[in-house]
Design a protein around this motif. Structure first.
Motif, mmCIF file in Angstrom:
data_model
loop_
_atom_site.group_PDB
_atom_site.id
_atom_site.type_symbol
_atom_site.label_atom_id
_atom_site.label_comp_id
_atom_site.label_asym_id
_atom_site.label_seq_id
_atom_site.Cartn_x
_atom_site.Cartn_y
_atom_site.Cartn_z
ATOM 1 N N LEU A 357 0.811 -1.220 0.000
ATOM 2 C CA LEU A 357 0.000 0.000 0.000
ATOM 3 C C LEU A 357 0.848 1.274 0.000
ATOM 4 O O LEU A 357 0.540 2.213 -0.741
ATOM 5 N N PRO A 358 1.961 1.327 0.751
ATOM 6 C CA PRO A 358 2.745 2.569 0.726
ATOM 7 C C PRO A 358 3.316 2.880 -0.659
ATOM 8 O O PRO A 358 3.268 4.037 -1.098
ATOM 9 N N TRP A 369 -4.208 13.670 -6.114
ATOM 10 C CA TRP A 369 -4.735 13.937 -4.773
ATOM 11 C C TRP A 369 -6.236 14.188 -4.851
ATOM 12 O O TRP A 369 -6.798 14.338 -5.931
ATOM 13 N N GLY A 370 -6.886 14.243 -3.699
ATOM 14 C CA GLY A 370 -8.308 14.560 -3.634
ATOM 15 C C GLY A 370 -9.171 13.301 -3.486
ATOM 16 O O GLY A 370 -8.681 12.194 -3.282
ATOM 17 N N ARG A 371 -10.479 13.495 -3.611
ATOM 18 C CA ARG A 371 -11.445 12.411 -3.356
ATOM 19 C C ARG A 371 -11.256 11.213 -4.292
ATOM 20 O O ARG A 371 -11.439 10.073 -3.906
ATOM 21 N N PHE A 373 -8.462 10.157 -5.780
ATOM 22 C CA PHE A 373 -7.284 9.419 -5.314
ATOM 23 C C PHE A 373 -7.615 8.652 -4.036
ATOM 24 O O PHE A 373 -7.254 7.474 -3.878
ATOM 25 N N ALA A 374 -8.326 9.306 -3.133
ATOM 26 C CA ALA A 374 -8.671 8.658 -1.865
ATOM 27 C C ALA A 374 -9.544 7.424 -2.106
ATOM 28 O O ALA A 374 -9.362 6.380 -1.472
ATOM 29 N N GLU A 378 -8.665 3.644 -0.948
ATOM 30 C CA GLU A 378 -9.547 2.897 -0.055
ATOM 31 C C GLU A 378 -9.903 1.522 -0.635
ATOM 32 O O GLU A 378 -10.323 0.631 0.090
ATOM 33 N N HIS A 379 -9.721 1.377 -1.941
ATOM 34 C CA HIS A 379 -9.995 0.097 -2.590
ATOM 35 C C HIS A 379 -8.738 -0.726 -2.810
ATOM 36 O O HIS A 379 -8.732 -1.669 -3.607
ATOM 37 N N VAL B 3 -16.324 -0.820 1.320
ATOM 38 C CA VAL B 3 -15.133 -0.124 0.828
ATOM 39 C C VAL B 3 -13.927 -0.468 1.683
ATOM 40 O O VAL B 3 -12.859 -0.763 1.180
ATOM 41 N N THR B 48 -7.304 17.172 3.318
ATOM 42 C CA THR B 48 -7.899 17.590 2.043
ATOM 43 C C THR B 48 -7.224 16.880 0.868
ATOM 44 O O THR B 48 -7.878 16.507 -0.109
ATOM 45 N N LEU B 49 -5.918 16.703 0.972
ATOM 46 C CA LEU B 49 -5.182 16.029 -0.102
ATOM 47 C C LEU B 49 -5.558 14.551 -0.181
ATOM 48 O O LEU B 49 -5.692 13.996 -1.273
ATOM 49 N N CYS B 50 -5.714 13.930 0.963
ATOM 50 C CA CYS B 50 -6.006 12.489 1.049
ATOM 51 C C CYS B 50 -7.212 12.318 1.970
ATOM 52 O O CYS B 50 -7.077 11.915 3.130
ATOM 53 N N PRO B 51 -8.416 12.636 1.457
ATOM 54 C CA PRO B 51 -9.590 12.718 2.334
ATOM 55 C C PRO B 51 -10.259 11.364 2.583
ATOM 56 O O PRO B 51 -11.083 10.909 1.787
ATOM 57 N N HIS B 52 -9.893 10.742 3.681
ATOM 58 C CA HIS B 52 -10.486 9.456 4.062
ATOM 59 C C HIS B 52 -11.331 9.664 5.313
ATOM 60 O O HIS B 52 -10.796 9.893 6.395
ATOM 61 N N ASP B 53 -12.650 9.582 5.151
ATOM 62 C CA ASP B 53 -13.543 9.880 6.274
ATOM 63 C C ASP B 53 -13.347 8.920 7.437
ATOM 64 O O ASP B 53 -13.579 9.279 8.593
ATOM 65 N N GLU B 101 -14.676 21.888 2.684
ATOM 66 C CA GLU B 101 -13.770 21.054 1.889
ATOM 67 C C GLU B 101 -13.601 21.638 0.483
ATOM 68 O O GLU B 101 -12.482 21.686 -0.046
ATOM 69 N N VAL B 105 -10.098 22.690 -1.202
ATOM 70 C CA VAL B 105 -9.640 22.159 -2.492
ATOM 71 C C VAL B 105 -9.283 23.312 -3.426
ATOM 72 O O VAL B 105 -8.236 23.308 -4.093
ATOM 73 N N LEU B 108 -5.986 24.859 -2.403
ATOM 74 C CA LEU B 108 -4.823 24.029 -2.759
ATOM 75 C C LEU B 108 -4.561 24.087 -4.260
ATOM 76 O O LEU B 108 -3.414 24.079 -4.703
ATOM 77 N N GLN B 121 2.140 17.519 -0.478
ATOM 78 C CA GLN B 121 1.443 16.408 -1.139
ATOM 79 C C GLN B 121 2.305 15.145 -1.076
ATOM 80 O O GLN B 121 1.838 14.075 -0.693
ATOM 81 N N VAL B 125 1.467 11.751 1.270
ATOM 82 C CA VAL B 125 1.396 10.406 0.683
ATOM 83 C C VAL B 125 2.471 9.502 1.298
ATOM 84 O O VAL B 125 2.217 8.348 1.631
ATOM 85 N N TYR B 129 0.236 6.834 4.216
ATOM 86 C CA TYR B 129 0.053 5.446 3.775
ATOM 87 C C TYR B 129 1.159 4.527 4.292
ATOM 88 O O TYR B 129 1.257 3.379 3.879
ATOM 89 N N VAL B 134 -3.829 2.948 9.020
ATOM 90 C CA VAL B 134 -4.401 3.117 7.684
ATOM 91 C C VAL B 134 -4.360 1.787 6.933
ATOM 92 O O VAL B 134 -5.325 1.410 6.259
ATOM 93 N N PHE B 138 -7.624 -0.197 5.230
ATOM 94 C CA PHE B 138 -7.736 -0.386 3.786
ATOM 95 C C PHE B 138 -7.360 -1.803 3.344
ATOM 96 O O PHE B 138 -7.268 -2.075 2.148
#
Lengths: 525, 176
Positions: A357-358, A369-371, A373-374, A378-379, B3, B48-53, B101, B105, B108, B121, B125, B129, B134, B138
């Motif tokens: 994953l890393p 980046w952003g939703r 990419f996220a 997540e998958h 997910v 915001t860059l890696c938005p995981h709720d 958000e 965005v 940025l 960024q 990352v 990760y 995390v 995932f």
């Protein structure tokens, strides 16, 4: 691990000095010493043991990799994504055989005659190899036996893992009947005193189980056991010197404390991974060789090749867990043929690819980046990977040069310039479309075309050529202009072919050892 | 579709333990180089860059503490992060962390392409990760050798496709 089996004096003129202990240098050290030749093996990195390796993407990368800065220029995307580290190889005893994923494929006969078979390709500096396939073939046989390559010599292939199941069904859907788990120097069954792989998935971080062939724990200990090898780890070669007759006679290097030494040599072999071998020659200037040792024809550093490398990562509705099992245990060969009606010369192999994953996060699309990419990250558990390695065109302007900034040893930093050839672009697009179609056929809900990461197939900067005017080395890897200077790494490749290069590097090193030992016995080296 | 699926995730036993992150505002006391205001802006930027709720705040704070370590070792990076965070905070009438958000965005995007954006960024990352929490969320299991790899632990447990013929996987013979 115990180090040096023998100590040679710095002024001993009878030793062959090899720079670099990976697939070329480590193999050559063993093959020379077992033939009675005295060898000093210089390795820039530390001498680690498999117990030192870690199952961790980043910690493994930082432990094994050559991390000294380089610079990059040109139109390739690597120059944008990885400007300080355009190539990826190791700095450790065993070199990049500690990191490699074990794929063992042979060059195809037509690839050794690229200029003849492909014809003139505008903008490309293609030449034929000065070696025919038939000359290389027995050395491939012996290399495969030395390394215990799966699916050769009666050995079984690697077992199919989850990622391969996806590849298999995608291949079958597209009519690729060649699909297998491929050929690897990774034990599917115990071989040569080393165990079968535990399918832990951390091959490229250093194999703690030693199921993968590496010079670190196969060739180098055997060379030390002959009593004719001195291994000097933590020693960075800086330049090569020559005598009044133009013969290489010493290697200047810095030890781990930064102190410079000068080792006299009967012959010198560079096996420091493509970029460093070219950099060493360019940094070894003299009145006789003002633009670098063995560089009278101006080819040192030129015709750099890095293969057309790409990965497609796809998200599936159900879990894949691609990280389990061997990283690259899958192969499709149909696309490796030379079929110019496809719009490009040369071909490519389709292989399996997996990352933790890393590493996936870092390399799927640097800068993403952003939703969106996220969502992809997540998958991760549902992601499968496919890889392509294809032939890129040699171009004189794709090259290693020395910059104005120097490193801590006073050696100018290497700059790597690379522009895609139109043939590379056509081949890459063909490959992306094929990999994507394979995954879509199995139900992928999202595919991502990942760009190439820092190059690990670094080839062609000191290429072999039949004519001195076309390259740097002859067909034995010996410099046209310096009769006791050799190259044993991938930089000697006259053209790149499509396949992973390590098996060919090992076969060439074995062949070169026989040539060198023969010349020494005859009193001509 | 599910997910995220929590799995057991392992760091190699030879590696140091992850950074501890105190709950609440106390995490700011662990900073060594960055100012608290800068750190809060960077935390919001990381999310915001890696938005995981589903990822808890402490994972993003761990990223900022790693950036802080980098800043402590590299004054140029410290300056870049401080100036970049101040720039982000000055783009709108609200501080960056107070923006919606969509607003974050957009902010940025205004700095994307510059060295500050690249640093945060890539840094996010690199470190987010690399976090075992995390990984577990995932579905990445991490280090495997201490458990004997996957030979007996499901290297081929994918059940939604038929198994390939054994001869194709493990058979001998030349490849064409």
């Amino acid at each position: 691990m115990t180090a040096a089996g023998k100590t040679f004096a710095k002024d001993d003129e009878g030793v062959v000095v090899i720079v670099g202990s990976g697939a070329g240098g480590g193999t050559l050290a063993h093959e020379l010493t077992r033939r009675g030749v005295a060898v000093v093996l210089l390795e820039a990195g530390p001498h680690l043991t498999p117990d030192d390796f870690v199952n961790d993407d980043w910690a493994g990368y930082e432990q094994l990799s050559w991390l000294d800065r380089r610079t990059a220029s040109g139109g390739w995307r690597v120059a944008k994504d990885h400007p300080d580290e355009p190539v990826w190889h190791c700095s450790v005893v065993g070199g990049t055989t500690v990191h490699w994923s074990g794929c063992c494929l042979r060059l195809q006969p037509h690839e050794l005659k690229a200029r003849t078979i492909y014809g003139e390709v505008p903008g490309a500096s293609l030449i034929d190899w000065p070696i025919a396939f038939a000359e290389l073939e027995p050395w491939y046989d012996w290399a495969e036996e030395k390394m215990g390559v799966t699916r050769s010599g009666g050995r079984p292939g690697l077992p199919a893992n989850n990622n391969f199941k996806v590849m298999y069904h995608g291949a079958k859907a597209l009519g690729f009947d060649s699909v297998t788990t491929g050929r690897h120097a990774i034990n599917a069954a115990p071989f040569d005193g080393r165990p079968a792989t535990d399918l832990g998935g951390f091959t490229v971080q250093g194999d703690k189980t030693m199921s993968k062939w590496s010079t670190l724990y196969v060739e180098i200990p055997r060379a030390l056991a002959t009593g004719r090898l001195e291994l000097r780890a933590g020693c960075r070669a800086v330049s090569i010197e020559h005598d009044a007759a133009g013969r290489a006679n010493a290697v200047v290097y810095a030890d781990a404390a930064g102190v410079q030494h000068r080792q006299r040599a009967r012959a010198v072999v560079l096996a420091a991974n493509c970029v460093e071998s070219a950099r060493l020659l360019l940094n070894s200037t003299s009145a006789r060789f003002p633009s670098g040792l063995a560089n009278g024809w101006g080819h040192v550093g030129r015709h750099y090749l890095r293969h057309v490398i790409a990965t497609v990562w796809s998200v599936f509705p159900e879990p894949v867990r691609m990280y389990r099992g061997e990283t690259m245990g899958g192969l499709v060969t149909e696309m490796s043929a030379h079929e110019p009606e496809r719009g490009f010369v040369g071909g490519y192999y389709i292989e399996l690819n997996a990352m933790g994953l890393p590493a996936t996060a870092a390399f799927v699309d640097p800068g993403w980046w952003g939703r969106d990419f996220a969502w992809f990250m997540e998958h991760y558990a549902n992601v499968a990977g496919l890889f392509m390695t294809g032939e890129d065109m040699p171009q004189p302007g794709n090259r290693v040069t020395l910059g104005s900034e120097v490193d801590r040893f006073g050696v100018p930093l290497a700059n790597l310039h690379y522009d895609d050839h139109p043939n590379d672009v056509r081949l890459r697009n063909h490959g992306y479309k094929t990999l994507t179609a394979m995954h879509r056929a199995v139900g992928a809900i999202r595919t991502v075309e990942a760009p190439p990461y820092p190059a690990s197939h670094n080839l062609g900067c000191n290429r072999m050529s039949a004519k001195p005017a076309d390259g740097v080395l002859d067909g034995n890897g010996r410099a046209h202009e310096v009769p006791n200077l050799f190259v044993a790494d991938g930089s000697q490749f006259a053209s790149g072919g499509a396949c992973n290069p390590t098996l060919t590097i090992v076969a060439l090193a074995m062949r070169q050892a026989e040539f060198m030992a023969g010349q020494m016995a005859a009193g001509t080296l | 579709m599910v997910v995220t699926r929590t799995v057991g995730a392992y760091k190699d036993p030879a590696l140091p333990a992850p950074l501890e992150v105190p709950e609440g505002e106390a995490w700011l006391s662990r900073l060594t180089a960055l100012e608290p205001g800068c750190a809060l802006t960077l935390e919001a930027a990381a999310r915001t860059l890696c938005p995981h709720d589903a990822v808890p705040d402490r994972c993003y704070r761990r990223v900022v503490l790693q950036l802080d370590r980098g800043a402590a070792a590299n004054p140029d990076l410290a300056g870049l992060l401080a100036q970049g965070a101040a720039q982000l905070d000055g783009l709108q009438p609200l501080a960056f962390a107070e923006l919606s958000e969509g607003g974050r965005v957009a902010a940025l995007r205004q700095v994307e392409g510059g060295p500050f954006f690249r640093a945060i960024q890539r840094g996010t990352v690199r470190h987010l990760y690399d976090d075992r929490e995390v990984w577990a969320l995932f579905g990445y299991e991490g280090s495997a050798h201490q458990l004997g790899g996957y030979r007996e632990r499901g290297f081929a447990d994918l059940a939604w496709l038929a198994d390939p013929p054994k001869a194709i996987c493990e058979g001998e013979g030349d490849l064409t």
